[in-house]
Write an enzyme that holds these catalytic residues in place. Sequence first.
Site, PDB file in Angstrom:
ATOM      1  N   GLU A  77     -59.508 -21.947 -21.650  1.00  0.00           N
ATOM      2  CA  GLU A  77     -58.474 -22.372 -20.716  1.00  0.00           C
ATOM      3  C   GLU A  77     -58.902 -22.179 -19.257  1.00  0.00           C
ATOM      4  OE1 GLU A  77     -55.770 -23.835 -21.463  1.00  0.00           O
ATOM      5  OE2 GLU A  77     -54.709 -23.778 -19.540  1.00  0.00           O
ATOM      6  N   ASP A  78     -59.473 -21.049 -18.948  1.00  0.00           N
ATOM      7  CA  ASP A  78     -59.711 -20.705 -17.540  1.00  0.00           C
ATOM      8  C   ASP A  78     -61.146 -20.903 -17.063  1.00  0.00           C
ATOM      9  OD1 ASP A  78     -57.091 -19.978 -17.445  1.00  0.00           O
ATOM     10  OD2 ASP A  78     -57.439 -17.826 -17.552  1.00  0.00           O
TER      11      ASP A  78
END
Length: 502
Positions: A77-78
């Site tokens: 996600e990051d």
Amino acid sequence: MKDSNLLSILSQMQSPEREEIELVERAYNYVLKAHEGHSRLSGDPYSVHLVETAKILAELGMSGTTIAAGLLHDVVEDREVTLETIQKEFGKEIAFLVDGVTKLGKVKYRGTDRHNESLRKLFVAISQDIRVLIIKLADRLHNMRTLAHVPKEKQERIATETLEIYSPIAYRLGIRKLNRELEDLAFPYVHKQAYEEIKKLLRQKHHEQAETLEKFLRSVKKALAKEGLVKIRTEYRVKGLFSLYKKLEHKEDLEKVYDLNALRILVEKTEDCYRVLGIIHSLWRPLPGRIKDYIAFPKTNGYQALHTTVFTGDGNIVEVQIKTFDMHNHSEYGIASHVEYKQGRSGRDYETLAWVNSLLPKNEGQDLGIKSISSDVPRWIKDLVAYQASQPKNLNLKEQLKSDFLNRRIFIFSPKGDVVDLPVDSTPIDFAYTIHSYIGDHMVGSKVNGKLVSLDTSLKNGDIVEVMTKEKAKPSQKWLEFVKTSMARRHIRHTLSQMRKV
Ligand code: MN
């Protein structure tokens, strides 16, 4: 030489294998690099969040695989690391877990918005594997512990979501430890004033009681030692602020809440529990009607203990909980009644534990009997399956449901099988407005499970609700007296004011 963050994870793991240690170490080193230069809103390096999440997982008794996935949970996600990379570096299973957590993270709770899936659908459909859910809970717990650093305008939404979804899920999984902490962390952000009041109340009460409790505890220990019971542990169980809030909200006044400060006595064997109870009752008079044998008759969520409430002799009343170390572990880390709401036209069929079955790791064939569960599953989940296996089919399922997290939300079905979740005691009008404001505004009647009912009927979990409309119908002022959702209230007010203008 391993660094101290890594050691802090490893030291929480319960008798890990060599490969598990290596795996966790490898994941740790990987995320240190992947999140390099990345920091939290608190200013901490991002890895602090990952280490804390991993520590919570280790404390819950999860295996190296799940802990490694916990460390890696934000890289896709990051940090734009692809799932393929994770799979290549750490294997299919960990990639699968990380993927599940990433997907779950995209789901935001939006109250009773009709586009929102129901809690069950949401979590079962997306998490697929109970470990995904547990990683997400650990992630949320650390995020709640650090919520003060999040911009104010986001705090309330996150805290509400925690109270509405995460802490009930933790409760349902029987992880009381997480459930309590999540509730108490979210409480001040969602009900600020009530939180302050309860805190004050509790501090005052504690102040009044501290001395007598201390004295009582010493006397109890002495009495038990005299009978040869020395391998025991005693502690105070301080009631969670939020659970006290719920209790006070429901019925009781503070004077009648006897379990505010409970004395907990942990012993080795079941028979010791009864001995301790006998000794206590021979010395302190119990309050009638408050002696509970949850060992012979466990609560539906598997909770076991002996409870009694006694007069301490100096004007105080104290609850005493007696259980074995094992029973205590269960109640903190989980064995729960797991129920599945079976969607269907009858609307009344509940099927136990299919929900949990659908979440168990599936890497060892379709048969999810006790033996086929992989070693990655902590004992309490195996217990859960054993518990399920021991239950006669459909025993007391409605009771289980009542005592479950569903006691705050109900699932209501349209005749087509669409599901919405609503607050307890919602009416057909709330349901109608949840489906569409037009339907609410033009509602003339309603059928619940095929029967005509009045519009102020309280809906029950699993009801199938049909709404009848007429083009010329209009909402009535009276509806405002019994609707439960703010959405319905808002629409009714709005439409009424439009009507007056015409
Ligand atoms: Mn995270």
